[in-house]
Design a protein around this motif. Sequence first.
Motif, PDB file in Angstrom:
ATOM      1  N   ILE A   1      28.483   3.795 -21.954  1.00  0.00           N
ATOM      2  CA  ILE A   1      29.436   2.674 -21.976  1.00  0.00           C
ATOM      3  C   ILE A   1      29.170   1.736 -20.814  1.00  0.00           C
ATOM      4  O   ILE A   1      29.114   0.511 -20.963  1.00  0.00           O
ATOM      5  CB  ILE A   1      30.885   3.221 -21.857  1.00  0.00           C
ATOM      6  CG1 ILE A   1      31.257   3.986 -23.129  1.00  0.00           C
ATOM      7  CG2 ILE A   1      31.871   2.099 -21.576  1.00  0.00           C
ATOM      8  CD1 ILE A   1      32.634   4.628 -23.063  1.00  0.00           C
ATOM      9  N   GLU A   2      28.966   2.335 -19.635  1.00  0.00           N
ATOM     10  CA  GLU A   2      28.797   1.513 -18.450  1.00  0.00           C
ATOM     11  C   GLU A   2      27.538   0.662 -18.521  1.00  0.00           C
ATOM     12  O   GLU A   2      27.555  -0.518 -18.166  1.00  0.00           O
ATOM     13  CB  GLU A   2      28.813   2.402 -17.203  1.00  0.00           C
ATOM     14  CG  GLU A   2      30.227   2.915 -16.940  1.00  0.00           C
ATOM     15  CD  GLU A   2      30.354   3.863 -15.762  1.00  0.00           C
ATOM     16  OE1 GLU A   2      29.318   4.194 -15.142  1.00  0.00           O
ATOM     17  OE2 GLU A   2      31.487   4.263 -15.460  1.00  0.00           O
ATOM     18  N   ALA A   3      26.457   1.261 -18.990  1.00  0.00           N
ATOM     19  CA  ALA A   3      25.206   0.507 -19.086  1.00  0.00           C
ATOM     20  C   ALA A   3      25.374  -0.679 -20.032  1.00  0.00           C
ATOM     21  O   ALA A   3      24.920  -1.785 -19.753  1.00  0.00           O
ATOM     22  CB  ALA A   3      24.078   1.414 -19.569  1.00  0.00           C
ATOM     23  N   ARG A   4      26.066  -0.432 -21.142  1.00  0.00           N
ATOM     24  CA  ARG A   4      26.239  -1.490 -22.139  1.00  0.00           C
ATOM     25  C   ARG A   4      26.940  -2.703 -21.542  1.00  0.00           C
ATOM     26  O   ARG A   4      26.480  -3.830 -21.672  1.00  0.00           O
ATOM     27  CB  ARG A   4      27.042  -0.948 -23.338  1.00  0.00           C
ATOM     28  CG  ARG A   4      27.413  -2.036 -24.336  1.00  0.00           C
ATOM     29  CD  ARG A   4      27.741  -1.507 -25.711  1.00  0.00           C
ATOM     30  NE  ARG A   4      28.802  -0.506 -25.737  1.00  0.00           N
ATOM     31  CZ  ARG A   4      28.626   0.761 -26.100  1.00  0.00           C
ATOM     32  NH1 ARG A   4      27.428   1.193 -26.462  1.00  0.00           N
ATOM     33  NH2 ARG A   4      29.645   1.602 -26.099  1.00  0.00           N
TER      34      ARG A   4
ATOM     35  N   SER B   1      28.036  -2.706 -10.782  1.00  0.00           N
ATOM     36  CA  SER B   1      28.678  -3.851 -11.454  1.00  0.00           C
ATOM     37  C   SER B   1      29.637  -4.605 -10.551  1.00  0.00           C
ATOM     38  O   SER B   1      30.710  -5.010 -10.986  1.00  0.00           O
ATOM     39  CB  SER B   1      29.442  -3.408 -12.709  1.00  0.00           C
ATOM     40  OG  SER B   1      28.587  -2.825 -13.642  1.00  0.00           O
ATOM     41  N   ILE B   2      29.270  -4.760  -9.290  1.00  0.00           N
ATOM     42  CA  ILE B   2      30.105  -5.595  -8.428  1.00  0.00           C
ATOM     43  C   ILE B   2      29.867  -7.042  -8.838  1.00  0.00           C
ATOM     44  O   ILE B   2      28.730  -7.454  -9.065  1.00  0.00           O
ATOM     45  CB  ILE B   2      29.747  -5.402  -6.935  1.00  0.00           C
ATOM     46  CG1 ILE B   2      29.760  -3.912  -6.562  1.00  0.00           C
ATOM     47  CG2 ILE B   2      30.684  -6.222  -6.056  1.00  0.00           C
ATOM     48  CD1 ILE B   2      31.116  -3.290  -6.437  1.00  0.00           C
ATOM     49  N   SER B   3      30.953  -7.797  -8.926  1.00  0.00           N
ATOM     50  CA  SER B   3      30.929  -9.109  -9.574  1.00  0.00           C
ATOM     51  C   SER B   3      30.322 -10.231  -8.737  1.00  0.00           C
ATOM     52  O   SER B   3      30.934 -11.282  -8.571  1.00  0.00           O
ATOM     53  CB  SER B   3      32.361  -9.484  -9.947  1.00  0.00           C
ATOM     54  OG  SER B   3      33.212  -9.277  -8.820  1.00  0.00           O
ATOM     55  N   TYR B   4      29.150 -10.009  -8.186  1.00  0.00           N
ATOM     56  CA  TYR B   4      28.527 -11.068  -7.390  1.00  0.00           C
ATOM     57  C   TYR B   4      27.728 -12.015  -8.250  1.00  0.00           C
ATOM     58  O   TYR B   4      27.078 -11.607  -9.214  1.00  0.00           O
ATOM     59  CB  TYR B   4      27.598 -10.469  -6.328  1.00  0.00           C
ATOM     60  CG  TYR B   4      28.322  -9.646  -5.302  1.00  0.00           C
ATOM     61  CD1 TYR B   4      29.443 -10.166  -4.655  1.00  0.00           C
ATOM     62  CD2 TYR B   4      27.903  -8.354  -4.993  1.00  0.00           C
ATOM     63  CE1 TYR B   4      30.123  -9.408  -3.718  1.00  0.00           C
ATOM     64  CE2 TYR B   4      28.578  -7.601  -4.055  1.00  0.00           C
ATOM     65  CZ  TYR B   4      29.691  -8.128  -3.418  1.00  0.00           C
ATOM     66  OH  TYR B   4      30.354  -7.385  -2.498  1.00  0.00           O
TER      67      TYR B   4
ATOM     68  N   GLU C   1      36.547  -2.756 -20.908  1.00  0.00           N
ATOM     69  CA  GLU C   1      35.791  -3.665 -21.773  1.00  0.00           C
ATOM     70  C   GLU C   1      35.414  -2.974 -23.089  1.00  0.00           C
ATOM     71  O   GLU C   1      35.498  -3.568 -24.167  1.00  0.00           O
ATOM     72  CB  GLU C   1      34.538  -4.146 -21.034  1.00  0.00           C
ATOM     73  CG  GLU C   1      33.786  -5.264 -21.724  1.00  0.00           C
ATOM     74  CD  GLU C   1      34.423  -6.644 -21.521  1.00  0.00           C
ATOM     75  OE1 GLU C   1      35.386  -6.948 -22.248  1.00  0.00           O
ATOM     76  OE2 GLU C   1      33.957  -7.400 -20.660  1.00  0.00           O
ATOM     77  N   GLU C   2      35.023  -1.728 -22.990  1.00  0.00           N
ATOM     78  CA  GLU C   2      34.648  -0.947 -24.174  1.00  0.00           C
ATOM     79  C   GLU C   2      35.828  -0.876 -25.166  1.00  0.00           C
ATOM     80  O   GLU C   2      35.689  -1.164 -26.351  1.00  0.00           O
ATOM     81  CB  GLU C   2      34.234   0.465 -23.737  1.00  0.00           C
ATOM     82  CG  GLU C   2      34.020   1.463 -24.864  1.00  0.00           C
ATOM     83  CD  GLU C   2      32.704   1.271 -25.590  1.00  0.00           C
ATOM     84  OE1 GLU C   2      31.830   0.529 -25.058  1.00  0.00           O
ATOM     85  OE2 GLU C   2      32.540   1.837 -26.697  1.00  0.00           O
TER      86      GLU C   2
END
Length: 814
Positions: free
Chosen positions: A5-8, A110-113, A724-725
């Motif tokens: 899930i995270e990779a997606r 997945s830090i939103s930079y 998100e999933e």
Amino acid sequence: MFSEIEARWREYWEKTGLYRTPDEPKNKFYLLEMFAYPSGDIHLGHFRNYTIGDVIWRYRKMQGYDILHPFGWDAFGLPAEQAAIKHKIPPDKWTFSNIERSRDTLRRLSISYDWDREIITASPDYYRWTQWVFLKLYESGLVYRDTSFVNWCPSCKTVLANEQVIAGRCWRCDSVVEKRRLEQWFVRITAYAERLLKGLDKLKGWPENIKTMQRNWIGKSEGTEIDFKIEGTDKSFSVFTTRPDTIFGTTFVTFAPEQPLVDELLPIMPNREEVEKYVQQALLKPEIERSFEGREKDGVFTGLYAINPYNGERVAIWVGDYVLASYGTGVVMAVPAHDQRDFEFAKRYGLPIKVVINPPGCSLDPSTMDAAYTEPGIMTNSGTFDGLPSTEGIRRVTEYGEERGFARSKVTYKLRDWLISRQRYWGAPIPVVHCEKCGIVPVPEDALPVLLPPADKVNFAPRGRSPLEDLPEFMDTTCPVCGGAARRDPDTMDTFVCSSWYHLRYTDPKNEGEPFSKRNVNRWMPVDLYIGGAEHATGHLLYFRFITKLLHDLGYLDVDEPAIALFNHGMVLDANGAVMSKSKGNVVSPVELIENYGVDVARIGILFIAPPERELLWSSEGLKGASRFLERVHNFFCNLSGNDEIFDFDQLPDVDKLRYRKLHWAIKRVKDDIENIQFNTAVAAMMEFLNTLGPRFPDDSSIPNYIARRFIKLLAPFAPHLAEEIWHRMGEKDSIFLSPFPDFDSTALVAETVTIAIQINGKLRATIDLPPDSDEEMVVSSALELDKIRKYVEGKRIVKRFYVKNKLINIVVK
RNA sequence: GCCGGCGUGGCGAAACAGGUAGACGCACUGGACUCAAAAUCCAGCGGAUGUUAAAUCCGUGUCGGUUCGACUCCGACCGCCGGCACCA
């Protein structure tokens, strides 16, 4: 289970450019976390810091803000050279490969930079502008060279700024710092002392303790400067004192060994030899030894005398190393009766003690005093000032001296000028050349950057001078003014110069013609929230404010404070409370956490274990709770699909009414907690809500989608991948972060019944459920119907009652 | 020494415009499911007294105070952490 899930979603967010900074922000929010020094890989402390920022980003994003959330690397610095010496890897290779690795980790987290805006202070397109900042300082007259005693780290073989000396030791390697007399570059930050101090009052969003630390560091002190003539010469000197009221008690004066006048006066000193010996000795002692409080103060008599301008008395001139050369004038008027240090010194050397301030209603006898009297009192032995309260004497004595021209009011600061040159290779070269004919000449702006020579020719072994000095191809140049032969400056800049303006570069990181455009900088500045550790209180955060003020004064940007709000997260320690370090072998890597548990679990775990501002004792035990929670969430919601139900609250079955209420209650708590950066309780609120739903998602609910959609949004800032999933499984096509964060229905927060505590004489005896806002009579009569209440009241008289609506009633009986 | 901050169950912590102390989680105990274990679910979980119950008392570092009522406010002290440290 979560890794797929995270990779997606990690890929999805990057591909769709979720983190991209809007070009034309309407509703701007500049969110900044302190950038990182790339030493190896990101560690758990970074992970905590950046996760806090990421939660804020995701929440603000869902509220529709246009956010600038950049990241970069504080890439110059000593460890890169140490790696070069130890492992024979060039500093640039070492640094850039660490950056690759760390950036990779941050992406996996997945830090939103917005990586399009990444900056690296060691890259020429950045340090070119660091050199430009130096030139601006130079043009403003705020850079100067001075030969003075500076902090020298014998192990790093370089000078250090005051802010880099921690309790007399080097901030990097902990060696005892020495004093050396060297010619160095200084930045006149003291010219901004008053504004740096005053500006703190405006910073409502800064923690009070950081502001206090800065105030103490700046150390403003108002006092009086008084001139003394030296007997038998035409020379004079000044002393700084906050207690001019004690001037008549001066029985000697003491010079710091480094005070320039000491050298000058040597030839005429009767005790020249002794003084020379003493000064030499004193200068050899490291600061840490000299400044140890309680140490016996020593000194030497010069044989010279000075004249106290207030009463014409002769006072002996001593040299003593308890006097600091760098504070005030480097000379103190010694008033042993009223200053503890002078008292100790006088006792040791049998110098006279003269009382000039008496405590109200009594008089002191110098022969029986065993400590100085430092409190205010009544002036005595002070000529025309006798009988005056000392607090008023301060003003009067100063005025008296001002009228006669030998004294003046004076403000002194503890803050010292910023020593910025370093005898190292891996830093931004100082952009000046030394020309025999023209002297010191700044490199013209259009000739920047002054590039570092390639590392392969450099000998990094520290020899107490810059490695650049031994490279003729770097050193030999021509003078920009006369065209003749000249030499470059061999030193590089303190890395705190690099980080003093990086927040401005982020607003326009690719600009090749200027450090940043006015349009872009004013579009984003100031930083709305700056997140980082408290260890930078009196270093980086001071330079960061200073350089922002300077560039503001020069017209480059509108604001004169860089950040309106500051948040300090606590440190991450191991389970025993020890600092994590490679040498202790107790380092926990975020990579290992996400491989074992997943990013979302690690995030929830680290956020839930302790409030963000507090220090955190890391233990992976706590992750079980986080992991169970997210698995429950997944199992609860993964099979729901469909849109919001449209419904009329009043028509809902009671169970759903209750669920509706609890949901809105959770929304309010999560929202409030995020805004107050209390993520631990926000997570608790979500867990609590889930618990109220039961072991699995209730299949009797008529509003399952309504509940699910809102709950998932609450969760999204904390566990973004899972949220998100589920969001997409519910049939949504766009990212959950493009959907609005839920609002709570405040009418739902009013419960159908409230539990009221019933106290008898302040002790809890029962609780009772009643409709909200019941009046006092109703509560009391319902309470008295209860057996367990009646038994306390029977046979007694009700004296008083205290009713707090919807909370409690206290019945006082006798 | 001065300036901040913090002391709450076995542990991480909640709650403080004074109003049911211990939310939420970890660990632990018992039960359900299972051939068994893990996972999951249910229940309990500050201490003491108590016929395992009912109930009562004591509990937020210590000692005092204010108050109908104090983790929360005031005073003194103890301990831990951080900053500054001879700043005249």
